[in-house]
Scaffold this motif. Structure first.
Motif, PDB file in Angstrom:
ATOM      1  N   SER A 265     -42.174   5.477  -6.509  1.00  0.00           N
ATOM      2  CA  SER A 265     -40.965   5.213  -5.725  1.00  0.00           C
ATOM      3  C   SER A 265     -40.376   6.534  -5.252  1.00  0.00           C
ATOM      4  CB  SER A 265     -39.936   4.446  -6.558  1.00  0.00           C
ATOM      5  OG  SER A 265     -40.508   3.295  -7.126  1.00  0.00           O
ATOM      6  N   SER A 266     -39.522   6.445  -4.252  1.00  0.00           N
ATOM      7  CA  SER A 266     -38.897   7.656  -3.717  1.00  0.00           C
ATOM      8  C   SER A 266     -37.474   7.357  -3.286  1.00  0.00           C
ATOM      9  CB  SER A 266     -39.699   8.213  -2.538  1.00  0.00           C
ATOM     10  OG  SER A 266     -39.717   7.286  -1.469  1.00  0.00           O
ATOM     11  N   MET A 267     -36.697   8.427  -3.190  1.00  0.00           N
ATOM     12  CA  MET A 267     -35.300   8.334  -2.755  1.00  0.00           C
ATOM     13  C   MET A 267     -35.110   9.244  -1.554  1.00  0.00           C
ATOM     14  SD  MET A 267     -32.278   6.956  -3.685  1.00  0.00           S
ATOM     15  CE  MET A 267     -32.108   6.812  -5.465  1.00  0.00           C
ATOM     16  N   ARG A 268     -34.513   8.701  -0.489  1.00  0.00           N
ATOM     17  CA  ARG A 268     -34.209   9.499   0.704  1.00  0.00           C
ATOM     18  C   ARG A 268     -32.700   9.700   0.796  1.00  0.00           C
ATOM     19  NH1 ARG A 268     -36.865   8.580   6.531  1.00  0.00           N
ATOM     20  NH2 ARG A 268     -38.408   9.864   5.453  1.00  0.00           N
ATOM     21  N   PHE A 269     -32.289  10.965   0.919  1.00  0.00           N
ATOM     22  CA  PHE A 269     -30.878  11.318   1.049  1.00  0.00           C
ATOM     23  C   PHE A 269     -30.588  11.574   2.522  1.00  0.00           C
ATOM     24  CE2 PHE A 269     -27.503  14.759   0.600  1.00  0.00           C
ATOM     25  CZ  PHE A 269     -26.473  13.842   0.433  1.00  0.00           C
ATOM     26  N   SER A 279     -27.446  10.076  14.650  1.00  0.00           N
ATOM     27  CA  SER A 279     -28.470  11.024  14.230  1.00  0.00           C
ATOM     28  C   SER A 279     -28.120  11.555  12.849  1.00  0.00           C
ATOM     29  CB  SER A 279     -28.580  12.182  15.225  1.00  0.00           C
ATOM     30  OG  SER A 279     -27.389  12.942  15.239  1.00  0.00           O
ATOM     31  N   TYR A 280     -29.151  12.013  12.118  1.00  0.00           N
ATOM     32  CA  TYR A 280     -28.907  12.458  10.757  1.00  0.00           C
ATOM     33  C   TYR A 280     -30.006  13.426  10.356  1.00  0.00           C
ATOM     34  CZ  TYR A 280     -32.420   8.856   9.932  1.00  0.00           C
ATOM     35  OH  TYR A 280     -33.551   8.097   9.988  1.00  0.00           O
ATOM     36  N   ILE A 281     -29.760  14.099   9.243  1.00  0.00           N
ATOM     37  CA  ILE A 281     -30.786  14.905   8.594  1.00  0.00           C
ATOM     38  C   ILE A 281     -31.033  14.287   7.222  1.00  0.00           C
ATOM     39  CG2 ILE A 281     -30.160  17.010   9.824  1.00  0.00           C
ATOM     40  CD1 ILE A 281     -28.653  17.917   7.349  1.00  0.00           C
ATOM     41  N   TYR A 282     -32.223  14.486   6.693  1.00  0.00           N
ATOM     42  CA  TYR A 282     -32.523  13.837   5.430  1.00  0.00           C
ATOM     43  C   TYR A 282     -33.509  14.667   4.623  1.00  0.00           C
ATOM     44  CZ  TYR A 282     -36.799  12.338   7.813  1.00  0.00           C
ATOM     45  OH  TYR A 282     -37.979  12.315   8.495  1.00  0.00           O
ATOM     46  N   SER A 283     -33.565  14.337   3.330  1.00  0.00           N
ATOM     47  CA  SER A 283     -34.539  14.938   2.431  1.00  0.00           C
ATOM     48  C   SER A 283     -35.058  13.859   1.491  1.00  0.00           C
ATOM     49  CB  SER A 283     -33.904  16.081   1.632  1.00  0.00           C
ATOM     50  OG  SER A 283     -32.798  15.601   0.868  1.00  0.00           O
ATOM     51  N   ASP A 284     -36.366  13.928   1.181  1.00  0.00           N
ATOM     52  CA  ASP A 284     -37.009  12.937   0.324  1.00  0.00           C
ATOM     53  C   ASP A 284     -37.267  13.521  -1.062  1.00  0.00           C
ATOM     54  OD1 ASP A 284     -37.082  10.968   2.277  1.00  0.00           O
ATOM     55  OD2 ASP A 284     -38.983  11.698   3.092  1.00  0.00           O
ATOM     56  N   THR A 285     -37.055  12.678  -2.074  1.00  0.00           N
ATOM     57  CA  THR A 285     -37.297  13.077  -3.462  1.00  0.00           C
ATOM     58  C   THR A 285     -38.009  11.942  -4.183  1.00  0.00           C
ATOM     59  OG1 THR A 285     -35.269  14.398  -3.463  1.00  0.00           O
ATOM     60  CG2 THR A 285     -36.244  13.876  -5.599  1.00  0.00           C
ATOM     61  N   LEU A 286     -39.027  12.274  -4.965  1.00  0.00           N
ATOM     62  CA  LEU A 286     -39.738  11.261  -5.730  1.00  0.00           C
ATOM     63  C   LEU A 286     -38.893  10.803  -6.919  1.00  0.00           C
ATOM     64  CD1 LEU A 286     -43.390  12.665  -5.867  1.00  0.00           C
ATOM     65  CD2 LEU A 286     -42.505  10.819  -4.426  1.00  0.00           C
ATOM     66  N   LEU A 287     -38.946   9.492  -7.188  1.00  0.00           N
ATOM     67  CA  LEU A 287     -38.318   8.938  -8.374  1.00  0.00           C
ATOM     68  C   LEU A 287     -39.377   8.824  -9.462  1.00  0.00           C
ATOM     69  CD1 LEU A 287     -36.090   6.050  -6.946  1.00  0.00           C
ATOM     70  CD2 LEU A 287     -35.294   8.143  -8.033  1.00  0.00           C
ATOM     71  N   SER A 288     -39.166   9.457 -10.573  1.00  0.00           N
ATOM     72  CA  SER A 288     -40.108   9.386 -11.686  1.00  0.00           C
ATOM     73  C   SER A 288     -39.653   8.321 -12.677  1.00  0.00           C
ATOM     74  CB  SER A 288     -40.206  10.742 -12.395  1.00  0.00           C
ATOM     75  OG  SER A 288     -40.590  11.750 -11.491  1.00  0.00           O
ATOM     76  N   GLY A 289     -40.630   7.668 -13.302  1.00  0.00           N
ATOM     77  CA  GLY A 289     -40.312   6.709 -14.352  1.00  0.00           C
ATOM     78  C   GLY A 289     -39.498   5.524 -13.889  1.00  0.00           C
ATOM     79  N   PHE A 290     -39.646   5.133 -12.629  1.00  0.00           N
ATOM     80  CA  PHE A 290     -38.865   4.008 -12.118  1.00  0.00           C
ATOM     81  C   PHE A 290     -39.422   2.700 -12.686  1.00  0.00           C
ATOM     82  CE2 PHE A 290     -37.983   0.699  -8.960  1.00  0.00           C
ATOM     83  CZ  PHE A 290     -36.601   0.808  -8.902  1.00  0.00           C
ATOM     84  N   SER A 291     -38.557   1.850 -13.235  1.00  0.00           N
ATOM     85  CA  SER A 291     -38.993   0.568 -13.782  1.00  0.00           C
ATOM     86  C   SER A 291     -37.856  -0.437 -13.754  1.00  0.00           C
ATOM     87  CB  SER A 291     -39.504   0.728 -15.219  1.00  0.00           C
ATOM     88  OG  SER A 291     -38.445   1.111 -16.077  1.00  0.00           O
TER      89      SER A 291
END
Length: 305
Positions: A265-269, A279-291
């Motif tokens: 899974s991942s989270m986008r800010f 319009s927007y700017i964003y950054s992606d981060t992986l979600l670890s241990g998602f359950s």
């Protein structure tokens, strides 16, 4: 000597006229309905059997994730009312069943890496789905086979918190493949069980938009933001129910149910441009241990007809 001769002549005349008389009889007396066959009262039974009713599920839920080395855990206790139906076709050893449930009361705690829990009430937990089953194995007493189906889940027990860590509704579309069985122990009891794999489930959700003071990020002035989560999940579900039949058409069942989903899974800010809202700017981060985990006891009342 003449009398026998007269009789022979009359009989010959009658035989010659028989076809004409039969035709006239057909005109006068059309074909009548044939007689009932032997044992006509033993008509075949309807191969369809129907069940419909209500369930109560006391469900304990868990949501776990790690983001940037920080852990976020949510625990909830949900009181879920569920409507369900099942149609069995004895001629093909198949069935169709479906259910839809929604939590009428929720409470729980949200715990962050800081170790300070936040209590909450309200939120949304619900689901709807259907399964098709085929049970070619067994006999009149015990049947077992396969199921396949689809389920939609709404997992947002802490929706009412509306902060940066609270996903405003996690929607999940899941495929189910598994095995199932039912045993009619006698006229009073039955037991049914199923276990299914979830080979694929797509999850998505987002937080509410969070307004903020103007700030410059990557050379762009932004004034609001939110988080969006997505995941390609997999897992399993299971259920066991024991039934009691006080009458021919009424059934009470009691048992348990559990499900677990996990996967990448991942989270986008997202941060919106203050001058250009679309319009927007964003950054992606992986979600670890998602359950996602949910389990608990189930009580059911069902009508059979």
């Amino acid at each position: 000597m003449l009398r026998p001769l007269h009789s022979i002549v009359a009989l010959a005349a009658l035989c010659a006229a028989a076809p004409a008389l039969a035709a006239d009889a057909n005109l006068m007396f059309p074909d009548l309905r044939p007689a009932y066959p032997t044992s006509w009262e033993d008509s075949p039974e309807n191969p369809l059997r129907f069940e419909a009713g209500l369930r109560y599920w006391y469900a304990l839920g868990e949501q776990n994730a790690e983001l940037g080395g920080q852990t976020f855990n949510t625990r909830d206790r949900s009181h879920i009312l569920e409507a369900h139906f099942r149609i069995d076709d004895a001629s093909t050893d198949s069935f169709l069943k479906g259910q839809a449930g929604y939590a009428v009361a929720i409470d729980g705690e949200h715990l962050t890496h800081a170790g300070v829990p936040t209590n909450f009430t309200g939120g949304q937990v619900g689901y709807a789905g259907a399964d098709f089953g085929w049970t070619p194995f067994g006999n009149e007493t015990v049947k077992f086979g396969f199921i396949t189906g689809y389920q939609f889940l709404r997992e947002s027990p802490d929706r009412a918190r509306f902060d940066v860590q609270s996903i405003d509704g996690l929607n999940i579309h899941a495929l189910r493949l598994g095995v199932t069985g039912r045993a009619e122990i006698n006229d009073m009891f039955d037991i049914e069980a199923e276990i299914a794999a979830v080979p694929y489930a797509f999850a998505s959700g987002s937080t509410a938009e969070i307004p903020s003071a103007d700030q410059v990020v990557q050379g762009v002035t932004v004034n609001r933001s939110n988080f969006t989560a997505t995941g390609a999940l997999y897992g399993a579900t299971g259920q066991v129910m024991v039934g009691v039949h006080p009458t021919e058409n009424l059934t009470f069942r009691f048992g348990g149910r559990a499900s677990v989903l996990t996967g990448p899974s991942s989270m986008r800010f997202k941060q919106w441009n203050a001058a250009t809202p679309n319009s927007y700017i964003y950054s992606d981060t992986l979600l670890s241990g998602f359950s996602l985990v949910r389990y608990g006891v189930v009580a059911e009342v069902t009508g059979r007809f």
